[in-house]
Design a protein around this motif. Structure first.
Motif, PDB file in Angstrom:
ATOM      1  N   SER A  16       0.826  -1.207   0.000  1.00  0.00           N
ATOM      2  CA  SER A  16       0.000   0.000   0.000  1.00  0.00           C
ATOM      3  C   SER A  16       0.858   1.255   0.000  1.00  0.00           C
ATOM      4  O   SER A  16       0.533   2.234  -0.678  1.00  0.00           O
ATOM      5  CB  SER A  16      -0.924   0.025   1.219  1.00  0.00           C
ATOM      6  N   ILE A  17       1.951   1.232   0.750  1.00  0.00           N
ATOM      7  CA  ILE A  17       2.840   2.391   0.800  1.00  0.00           C
ATOM      8  C   ILE A  17       3.551   2.582  -0.537  1.00  0.00           C
ATOM      9  O   ILE A  17       3.629   3.700  -1.060  1.00  0.00           O
ATOM     10  CB  ILE A  17       3.862   2.232   1.947  1.00  0.00           C
ATOM     11  N   LEU A  18       4.058   1.507  -1.105  1.00  0.00           N
ATOM     12  CA  LEU A  18       4.844   1.614  -2.331  1.00  0.00           C
ATOM     13  C   LEU A  18       4.002   1.806  -3.585  1.00  0.00           C
ATOM     14  O   LEU A  18       4.407   2.512  -4.500  1.00  0.00           O
ATOM     15  CB  LEU A  18       5.731   0.381  -2.506  1.00  0.00           C
ATOM     16  N   PHE A  19       2.845   1.164  -3.638  1.00  0.00           N
ATOM     17  CA  PHE A  19       2.061   1.161  -4.863  1.00  0.00           C
ATOM     18  C   PHE A  19       0.703   1.833  -4.717  1.00  0.00           C
ATOM     19  O   PHE A  19      -0.140   1.733  -5.595  1.00  0.00           O
ATOM     20  CB  PHE A  19       1.881  -0.271  -5.373  1.00  0.00           C
ATOM     21  N   GLY A  20       0.450   2.504  -3.606  1.00  0.00           N
ATOM     22  CA  GLY A  20      -0.820   3.193  -3.399  1.00  0.00           C
ATOM     23  C   GLY A  20      -1.959   2.221  -3.170  1.00  0.00           C
ATOM     24  O   GLY A  20      -1.764   1.077  -2.781  1.00  0.00           O
ATOM     25  N   GLY A  21      -3.149   2.672  -3.409  1.00  0.00           N
ATOM     26  CA  GLY A  21      -4.339   1.857  -3.176  1.00  0.00           C
ATOM     27  C   GLY A  21      -4.694   0.965  -4.341  1.00  0.00           C
ATOM     28  O   GLY A  21      -5.794   0.432  -4.400  1.00  0.00           O
TER      29      GLY A  21
END
Length: 93
Positions: A16-21
């Protein structure tokens, strides 16, 4: 199972942090793939502990097959040698 759950939660957070939602979860997918083989090995070993063949693990792919599989996995292991080898707990006593 606890380790797998904690690793799954951690990889979900990292994804989630690296690739968003987005629905893209490459890190979680790689970790799940890496934990698949040890998970199958543990399931087969558990079935061997109760005197069943490891092939019975395949009935988990059917919905109705999950019921006896969960029941078998919750049973205590045999206290004597079986066709899959000697009782592992006997050496620890």
């Amino acid at each position: 199972m606890l380790f797998t759950l904690l690793v799954d939660i951690a990889t979900s957070v990292i994804d989630s942090i690296l690739f968003g939602g987005n629905s893209v979860e490459p890190i979680g997918s790689l970790v799940s793939l890496a934990l698949l083989l040890p998970g199958v090995g543990v399931g087969v070993r558990r079935l061997h502990d109760i005197g069943k063949s490891g092939w019975w693990l395949l009935i988990g792919f059917t919905i109705i097959g999950l019921i006896p599989l969960i029941y078998w996995l919750c049973q205590p292991g045999e206290r004597q040698d079986n066709r899959f080898g000697p009782d592992v707990e006997a050496g620890r006593r």
